[in-house]
Design a protein around this motif. Structure first.
Motif: not given
Length: 150
Positions: A113-120
């Motif tokens: 559904d959703d993919v969010a980039k985080l730090d690393g």
């Protein structure tokens, strides 16, 4: 099984459908073992004679047993290569829609559904639907949150 070569490929797959998996039969032995593991021995799960006269016409799997199959199904649906680890971060929503009768078979499908980039890392929300063979409505729908560490 869909194999993603890394985090970038997985991020690009947002909105993708995955599956279905192979069917898995839900046996009385599996239900009994789950009842022992959780100390939930309600008769609708573990007493076939009494359950035969009950509302479902036989024993049914625990809803949480159905939910506990998600790691198995997820491993059959997809994997992300070239990462350090994947972490089950939790669930936003879980619904048990249709009872799973003992002796029936279940499988899963999923949607990223959703993919969010985080730090690393990357955090994904994946909706997994558990289907019952020959039944129109799903057994369960769960909105899973997974973190993939690069």
């Amino acid at each position: 099984m869909k194999v993603f070569s890394g985090l970038d490929e997985f991020v690009a797959a947002a909105g993708s459908e995955l599956g279905p998996t192979e069917w898995m039969e839900i046996t009385q032995d599996r239900v009994n073992l789950f009842a022992d593991a959780t100390d939930d021995h309600q008769w609708i799960h573990v007493d076939p004679d009494k359950a035969a006269a009950g509302p479902f016409g036989g024993t049914i799997a625990h809803g949480l047993l159905t939910l506990s199959l998600l790691p198995h199904f997820t491993h059959d649906l997809y994997r992300v290569d070239n990462i350090a680890m994947a972490i089950n971060y939790g669930y936003n929503k879980v619904r048990f829609i249709t009872p799973v009768k003992v002796g029936s078979s279940v499988r899963a499908r999923a949607r990223i559904d959703d993919v969010a980039k985080l730090d690393g890392a990357v955090q994904a929300t994946v909706t997994v639907t558990v289907e019952i063979d020959g039944v129109a409505k799903p057994a369960a729908v769960a909105e899973s949150i997974v973190r993939f560490i690069g």
